[in-house]
Design an enzyme around this catalytic site. Structure first.
Site, PDB file in Angstrom:
ATOM      1  N   GLU A   1     -40.268  44.692  38.914  1.00 15.74           N
ATOM      2  CA  GLU A   1     -41.044  43.512  39.320  1.00 15.74           C
ATOM      3  C   GLU A   1     -40.166  42.287  39.604  1.00 15.74           C
ATOM      4  O   GLU A   1     -40.681  41.245  40.039  1.00 15.74           O
ATOM      5  CB  GLU A   1     -42.070  43.160  38.235  1.00 15.74           C
ATOM      6  CG  GLU A   1     -43.291  44.074  38.178  1.00 15.74           C
ATOM      7  CD  GLU A   1     -43.029  45.428  37.512  1.00 15.74           C
ATOM      8  OE1 GLU A   1     -42.128  45.507  36.655  1.00 15.74           O
ATOM      9  OE2 GLU A   1     -43.709  46.407  37.877  1.00 15.74           O
TER      10      GLU A   1
ATOM     11  N   ALA B   1     -32.275  44.891  32.427  1.00 17.20           N
ATOM     12  CA  ALA B   1     -31.444  46.022  32.008  1.00 17.20           C
ATOM     13  C   ALA B   1     -32.218  47.300  32.265  1.00 17.20           C
ATOM     14  O   ALA B   1     -33.350  47.450  31.801  1.00 17.20           O
ATOM     15  CB  ALA B   1     -31.092  45.903  30.529  1.00 17.20           C
ATOM     16  N   VAL B   2     -31.616  48.193  33.029  1.00 15.90           N
ATOM     17  CA  VAL B   2     -32.211  49.510  33.269  1.00 15.90           C
ATOM     18  C   VAL B   2     -31.295  50.533  32.604  1.00 15.90           C
ATOM     19  O   VAL B   2     -30.092  50.564  32.878  1.00 15.90           O
ATOM     20  CB  VAL B   2     -32.353  49.821  34.774  1.00 15.90           C
ATOM     21  CG1 VAL B   2     -33.281  51.017  34.967  1.00 15.90           C
ATOM     22  CG2 VAL B   2     -32.889  48.620  35.543  1.00 15.90           C
ATOM     23  N   ILE B   3     -31.883  51.325  31.722  1.00 12.06           N
ATOM     24  CA  ILE B   3     -31.077  52.299  30.967  1.00 12.06           C
ATOM     25  C   ILE B   3     -31.572  53.706  31.295  1.00 12.06           C
ATOM     26  O   ILE B   3     -32.780  53.975  31.238  1.00 12.06           O
ATOM     27  CB  ILE B   3     -31.153  51.998  29.456  1.00 12.06           C
ATOM     28  CG1 ILE B   3     -30.617  50.583  29.200  1.00 12.06           C
ATOM     29  CG2 ILE B   3     -30.337  53.033  28.671  1.00 12.06           C
ATOM     30  CD1 ILE B   3     -30.795  50.081  27.796  1.00 12.06           C
TER      31      ILE B   3
ATOM     32  N   THR C   1     -35.247  61.384  32.986  1.00 13.79           N
ATOM     33  CA  THR C   1     -35.844  61.673  34.295  1.00 13.79           C
ATOM     34  C   THR C   1     -35.223  60.767  35.365  1.00 13.79           C
ATOM     35  O   THR C   1     -34.502  59.819  35.032  1.00 13.79           O
ATOM     36  CB  THR C   1     -37.368  61.391  34.250  1.00 13.79           C
ATOM     37  OG1 THR C   1     -37.551  59.967  34.184  1.00 13.79           O
ATOM     38  CG2 THR C   1     -38.024  62.063  33.051  1.00 13.79           C
TER      39      THR C   1
ATOM     40  N   HIS D   1     -36.471  58.398  36.861  1.00 13.05           N
ATOM     41  CA  HIS D   1     -37.119  57.082  36.883  1.00 13.05           C
ATOM     42  C   HIS D   1     -36.099  55.951  37.033  1.00 13.05           C
ATOM     43  O   HIS D   1     -36.304  54.998  37.785  1.00 13.05           O
ATOM     44  CB  HIS D   1     -37.906  56.915  35.573  1.00 13.05           C
ATOM     45  CG  HIS D   1     -38.855  55.775  35.565  1.00 13.05           C
ATOM     46  ND1 HIS D   1     -40.037  55.791  36.281  1.00 13.05           N
ATOM     47  CD2 HIS D   1     -38.826  54.571  34.944  1.00 13.05           C
ATOM     48  CE1 HIS D   1     -40.670  54.654  36.085  1.00 13.05           C
ATOM     49  NE2 HIS D   1     -39.962  53.895  35.290  1.00 13.05           N
TER      50      HIS D   1
HETATM   51  N1  INI Z   1     -37.855  48.627  33.454  1.00  8.73           N
HETATM   52  C1  INI Z   1     -36.696  48.047  33.066  1.00  8.73           C
HETATM   53  O1  INI Z   1     -36.526  46.826  33.259  1.00  8.73           O
HETATM   54  N2  INI Z   1     -35.722  48.772  32.464  1.00  8.73           N
HETATM   55  C2  INI Z   1     -35.857  50.114  32.249  1.00  8.73           C
HETATM   56  O2  INI Z   1     -34.902  50.726  31.675  1.00  8.73           O
HETATM   57  C3  INI Z   1     -37.046  50.744  32.659  1.00  8.73           C
HETATM   58  N3  INI Z   1     -37.230  52.169  32.433  1.00  8.73           N
HETATM   59  O3  INI Z   1     -36.313  52.835  31.934  1.00  8.73           O
HETATM   60  O4  INI Z   1     -38.269  52.735  32.726  1.00  8.73           O
HETATM   61  C4  INI Z   1     -38.056  49.966  33.269  1.00  8.73           C
HETATM   62  N4  INI Z   1     -39.231  50.505  33.673  1.00  8.73           N
HETATM   63  C5  INI Z   1     -40.387  49.711  33.982  1.00  8.73           C
HETATM   64  C6  INI Z   1     -40.438  49.272  35.431  1.00  8.73           C
HETATM   65  O5  INI Z   1     -39.465  48.267  35.688  1.00  8.73           O
HETATM   66  C7  INI Z   1     -41.802  48.671  35.788  1.00  8.73           C
HETATM   67  O6  INI Z   1     -42.063  47.549  34.991  1.00  8.73           O
HETATM   68  C8  INI Z   1     -42.951  49.672  35.591  1.00  8.73           C
HETATM   69  O7  INI Z   1     -42.693  50.884  36.296  1.00  8.73           O
HETATM   70  C9  INI Z   1     -44.304  49.079  36.105  1.00  8.73           C
HETATM   71  O8  INI Z   1     -44.227  48.768  37.503  1.00  8.73           O
END
Ligand code: INI
Length: 155
Positions: A59, A81-83, A87, A89
């Site tokens: 977002e 932070a994306v970890i 999967t 994702h």
């Molecule tokens: N969002 C993050 O900011 N970091 C993550 O590691 C992450 N993982 O791993 O799923 C994550 N997922 C949520 C994504 O950004 C959305 O908010 C969600 O899909 C709703 O649109």
């Protein structure tokens, strides 16, 4: 040689938006701290820094675009932070965040910096949010100041 354009890191008269993800708030709060501290140490007034939270990194571009379009800011600092999990994702979230944040700058003319950790492990993310491998929020704040000032001097 023709002209050379090199922007300074003085933030005295800049207005900056920070957009931060709520996911992984342990690390993201440290990125926010690093970004705010850097902005203030480079002369940005505390009152000239606004902060908006989004649910996750996916977002970030939408909120950053809205803030850039408002005309109220010289730059937007995007933090998150994306970890990696089990999967694919991770790839979708990190990829869309990077692409979208880049598009904000290109489409609006307001620089949007990429302070998003993309890590394989939680440990790597902790290391890059204020411990042994620096703080990505600091880098993103510096990039925002430099780009905001560069936009003012480029023809
Ligand atoms: N969002 C993050 O900011 N970091 C993550 O590691 C992450 N993982 O791993 O799923 C994550 N997922 C949520 C994504 O950004 C959305 O908010 C969600 O899909 C709703 O649109």
């Amino acid at each position: 040689m023709g002209k050379e354009y090199s922007a300074n890191l003085i933030g005295t008269d800049l207005k900056i938006a920070i957009v931060a993800s709520r996911w992984n708030d342990l690390m993201v709060n440290k990125l926010i701290e690093g970004a705010r501290d850097t902005l203030i140490r480079h002369g940005v007034s505390d009152k000239a820094i606004d902060l908006a939270f989004v649910p996750g990194c996916f977002e970030l571009p939408m909120a950053a675009r809205k803030m850039a379009d408002s005309g109220n800011y010289d730059a937007v600092v995007c933090l998150g932070a994306v970890i990696r999990g089990a999967t694919p994702h991770f790839e979708y979230v990190a990829g869309e965040a990077a692409r979208g944040i880049s598009q904000v700058g290109v489409l609006t003319g307001i620089p949007a910096s990429f302070g998003v950790l993309t890590c394989d492990t939680t440990e790597q993310a902790i290391e890059r949010s204020g411990s042994k491998a620096g703080n990505k929020g600091v880098e993103a704040a510096l990039a925002a100041i430099e780009m905001a000032n560069l936009m003012r001097i480029l023809p």
